[in-house]
Design a protein around this motif. Structure first.
Motif, PDB file in Angstrom:
ATOM      1  N   MET A 208      -0.644   9.337  -9.883  1.00 25.74           N
ATOM      2  CA  MET A 208      -1.662  10.056  -9.146  1.00 25.74           C
ATOM      3  C   MET A 208      -2.479   9.061  -8.343  1.00 25.74           C
ATOM      4  O   MET A 208      -2.837   7.989  -8.843  1.00 25.74           O
ATOM      5  CB  MET A 208      -2.623  10.778 -10.105  1.00 25.74           C
ATOM      6  N   TRP A 213     -10.452   9.962  -8.656  1.00 31.20           N
ATOM      7  CA  TRP A 213     -10.344  10.805  -9.856  1.00 31.20           C
ATOM      8  C   TRP A 213     -10.824  10.003 -11.034  1.00 31.20           C
ATOM      9  O   TRP A 213     -10.994   8.783 -10.936  1.00 31.20           O
ATOM     10  CB  TRP A 213      -8.923  11.334 -10.040  1.00 31.20           C
ATOM     11  N   PRO A 241       0.653   3.251  -0.889  1.00 30.34           N
ATOM     12  CA  PRO A 241       0.758   3.039  -2.329  1.00 30.34           C
ATOM     13  C   PRO A 241       1.646   1.833  -2.616  1.00 30.34           C
ATOM     14  O   PRO A 241       2.702   1.696  -2.015  1.00 30.34           O
ATOM     15  CB  PRO A 241       1.417   4.323  -2.836  1.00 30.34           C
ATOM     16  N   ARG A 324     -16.993   5.351  -2.000  1.00 31.55           N
ATOM     17  CA  ARG A 324     -16.856   4.641  -0.737  1.00 31.55           C
ATOM     18  C   ARG A 324     -18.172   3.955  -0.401  1.00 31.55           C
ATOM     19  O   ARG A 324     -19.246   4.404  -0.779  1.00 31.55           O
ATOM     20  CB  ARG A 324     -16.522   5.631   0.387  1.00 31.55           C
ATOM     21  N   GLY A 333      -6.705  14.215  -0.071  1.00 32.46           N
ATOM     22  CA  GLY A 333      -6.030  12.934   0.107  1.00 32.46           C
ATOM     23  C   GLY A 333      -6.116  12.389   1.532  1.00 32.46           C
ATOM     24  O   GLY A 333      -5.568  11.333   1.815  1.00 32.46           O
TER      25      GLY A 333
HETATM   26  O1  DLL Z   1      -4.085   7.313   0.503  1.00 35.90           O
HETATM   27  C1  DLL Z   1      -2.222   5.807   0.389  1.00 35.90           C
HETATM   28  C2  DLL Z   1      -1.942   6.324  -0.969  1.00 35.90           C
HETATM   29  C3  DLL Z   1      -1.345   7.554  -1.108  1.00 35.90           C
HETATM   30  C4  DLL Z   1      -2.248   5.592  -2.078  1.00 35.90           C
HETATM   31  C5  DLL Z   1      -1.057   8.028  -2.347  1.00 35.90           C
HETATM   32  C6  DLL Z   1      -1.955   6.049  -3.335  1.00 35.90           C
HETATM   33  C7  DLL Z   1      -1.351   7.273  -3.475  1.00 35.90           C
HETATM   34  P1  DLL Z   1      -4.927   6.309   3.144  1.00 35.90           P
HETATM   35  O2  DLL Z   1      -4.717   7.708   3.612  1.00 35.90           O
HETATM   36  O3  DLL Z   1      -5.083   5.238   4.142  1.00 35.90           O
HETATM   37  O4  DLL Z   1      -3.752   5.857   2.211  1.00 35.90           O
HETATM   38  O5  DLL Z   1      -6.195   6.347   2.211  1.00 35.90           O
HETATM   39  C8  DLL Z   1      -6.592   5.189   1.540  1.00 35.90           C
HETATM   40  O6  DLL Z   1      -7.596   6.506  -0.204  1.00 35.90           O
HETATM   41  O7  DLL Z   1      -9.061   3.409   0.816  1.00 35.90           O
HETATM   42  C9  DLL Z   1      -9.181   4.981  -1.072  1.00 35.90           C
HETATM   43  O8  DLL Z   1     -10.451   5.337  -0.551  1.00 35.90           O
HETATM   44  C10 DLL Z   1      -8.382   6.256  -1.355  1.00 35.90           C
HETATM   45  N1  DLL Z   1      -7.499   6.061  -2.502  1.00 35.90           N
HETATM   46  C11 DLL Z   1      -6.206   5.687  -2.493  1.00 35.90           C
HETATM   47  N2  DLL Z   1      -5.740   5.599  -3.770  1.00 35.90           N
HETATM   48  C12 DLL Z   1      -6.775   5.907  -4.586  1.00 35.90           C
HETATM   49  C13 DLL Z   1      -6.942   5.991  -5.994  1.00 35.90           C
HETATM   50  C14 DLL Z   1      -3.432   6.417   1.009  1.00 35.90           C
HETATM   51  N3  DLL Z   1      -5.953   5.752  -6.855  1.00 35.90           N
HETATM   52  C15 DLL Z   1      -7.853   5.485   0.773  1.00 35.90           C
HETATM   53  N4  DLL Z   1      -8.166   6.321  -6.464  1.00 35.90           N
HETATM   54  C16 DLL Z   1      -8.336   4.291  -0.001  1.00 35.90           C
HETATM   55  C17 DLL Z   1      -9.182   6.570  -5.618  1.00 35.90           C
HETATM   56  C18 DLL Z   1      -7.893   6.197  -3.768  1.00 35.90           C
HETATM   57  N5  DLL Z   1      -9.083   6.515  -4.291  1.00 35.90           N
END
Ligand code: DLL
Length: 430
Positions: A208, A213, A241, A324, A333
């Motif tokens: 996840m 979260w 990721p 943030r 997301g």
């Molecule tokens: O969200 C990449 C990603 C997708 C990572 C799925 C993990 C899983 P962006 O759309 O550029 O990329 O958003 C990145 O999402 O700077 C955090 O603020 C937030 N974020 C990502 N993972 C987490 C997490 C993807 N495990 C931005 N917990 C990052 C909390 C997260 N916030």
């Protein structure tokens, strides 16, 4: 461990590898990226001046605005003919942030994602269902190629159609669910709604990430879907990721320090903070060829620990992302810069209206409401005119920010004023 020769290196070896990779990254960006060369010149520095990791502090930070301003290819350190993939995410104000990958970048990305999956016990015997978006955003692809490297069977369902997701999960005997935490709960609700007992599924592991979260959510997801849920961190600018992920001890996410050099700074003073202290994560990429990042301010509030982990991995561990440090809000997301909404409204209407973003949660799902003050006369017009305007605004906003908002037209001076200005964002998710 998928790559114990890296994941369990001695700390001194990690530092040495980081320094070597940093030096070659600095050489590369100085030679090939005008933006960085200017920063070096302004600081009176040459790549050769960086003889220790601490020297990196002599260079200024790179921000999301810098990436937007370099649209589309200003940050690329290689010619386009060497770029084999392009992703992008919505920018702060103005242009999107564009990130390219060379073949080698993609190979590294897959390996790092494979490390994280392996750290949670995923093997070639697993069936991995990926419900992340497979579009311009990095979510789906990152985990996808990592799982394939491990030899697992990947089902790339992508986002949406929850009923079909659940059917596939049951019929194809999915063992590993990859989802945003909120979508995992939507899936749990769907199972309940159609009377499907999670015991009749084969889920074992969940990955996840992509949005904040906490432990309560983890517990709920685990109890309702009968799996063990692992936290996964990444950001499109750096790699998606694959930047950091939890091991079986789930006491923080191991950050792939052979590819990323982390710093934690005070977001206001930018002073460096000590391990354990909460601040903003800053990342320097150490292997990226197409779009290297130097001291990139992620905007993510968290801390780092270098305490040894019982799993044997020696990489620093990142705490949960606690919020943030900028105004970015994450809805389903997707990262949204509130000012970007104002800019789109201004472009459509000729001038910036008074507007406000309300983020709430309905059932499991987050929603975004955009309130826009419009001239009173529209309320005397036929409903059709209002409907048309709402449709036009929500369509344009959806196109630009990646989430379809609920647009609400309100009369002038109705957005709640606090002092002189109304808050731009009201987050009701708690
Ligand atoms: O969200 C990449 C990603 C997708 C990572 C799925 C993990 C899983 P962006 O759309 O550029 O990329 O958003 C990145 O999402 O700077 C955090 O603020 C937030 N974020 C990502 N993972 C987490 C997490 C993807 N495990 C931005 N917990 C990052 C909390 C997260 N916030």
């Amino acid at each position: 461990m998928f790559e114990s020769q890296y994941e369990a290196m001695e700390r001194a070896e990690i530092a040495q590898l980081q320094l070597e990779r940093l030096q070659s990254t600095l050489q590369r960006v100085y030679r090939n990226v005008k933006f960085y060369r200017k920063k070096f010149d302004q600081a009176g520095l040459l790549p050769e001046d960086f003889q220790s990791l601490e020297d990196l502090g002599r260079l200024p930070f790179t921000t999301k605005e810098d990436l937007s301003n370099s649209y589309p290819y200003g940050m690329f350190a290689v010619p386009l003919r060497e770029v084999v993939r392009i992703h992008s995410s919505s920018g702060s104000v103005g242009n999107p942030m564009v990130v390219g990958y060379t073949c080698r970048d993609l190979r590294n990305w897959a390996r790092l994602a494979a490390r994280m999956l392996a750290a949670a016990g995923v093997t070639k015997d697993d069936v991995v269902q990926i419900t992340f978006n497979y579009g311009l955003m990095t979510g789906g692809f990152g985990v996808h190629y990592g799982a394939e490297v491990l030899g697992a069977s990947v089902i790339p369902t992508g986002t949406g159609n929850t009923f079909r997701q659940v059917q596939i999960m049951r019929d194809y005997r999915t063992t590993t669910l990859v989802a945003t935490p909120s979508y995992a709960l939507v899936i749990a609700d769907k199972c309940q709604e159609i009377g499907l007992d999670p015991k009749d599924l084969h889920l074992r592991v969940g990955f996840m990430g992509g949005e904040p979260w906490g432990e309560d959510r983890r517990r709920e997801i685990e109890e309702r879907l009968l799996l063990q849920a692992f936290d996964l961190y990444g950001l499109s600018e750096a790699m998606g990721p694959g930047v950091a992920g939890e091991c079986e001890y789930r006491q923080g996410m191991h950050l792939n320090e052979d590819h990323f050099l982390p710093e934690i700074i005070d977001p206001v003073t930018t002073a460096p903070l000590q391990p354990g202290e909460i601040g903003e994560l800053v990342i320097t990429t150490l292997s990226k060829e197409a779009v290297p990042l130097i001291r990139f301010r992620t905007g993510d509030k968290c801390s780092l620990t270098y305490e040894p982990c019982p799993c044997g991995r020696t990489f620093a561990r990142l705490s949960r992302i606690l919020g943030r440090t900028d105004e970015v809000i994450i809805v389903k997301g997707v990262n949204i810069f509130p000012q970007r909404v104002g800019q789109i409204l201004a472009a459509l209407q000729g001038e910036a209206p008074v507007y406000q973003l309300v983020v709430g949660r309905e059932g499991r799902q987050d929603y975004l409401e955009v309130r826009v003050e419009v001239r009173e006369s529209i309320f005397f017009d036929r409903m059709v005119a209002q409907r048309q305007l709402i449709n036009q605004l929500s369509h344009k906003l959806a196109q630009s920010i990646g989430v379809t908002p609920r647009v609400k037209l309100v009369e002038p001076n109705t957005i709640v004023r606090i002092g002189e200005t109304s808050p731009l964002v009201i987050d009701q998710r708690g």
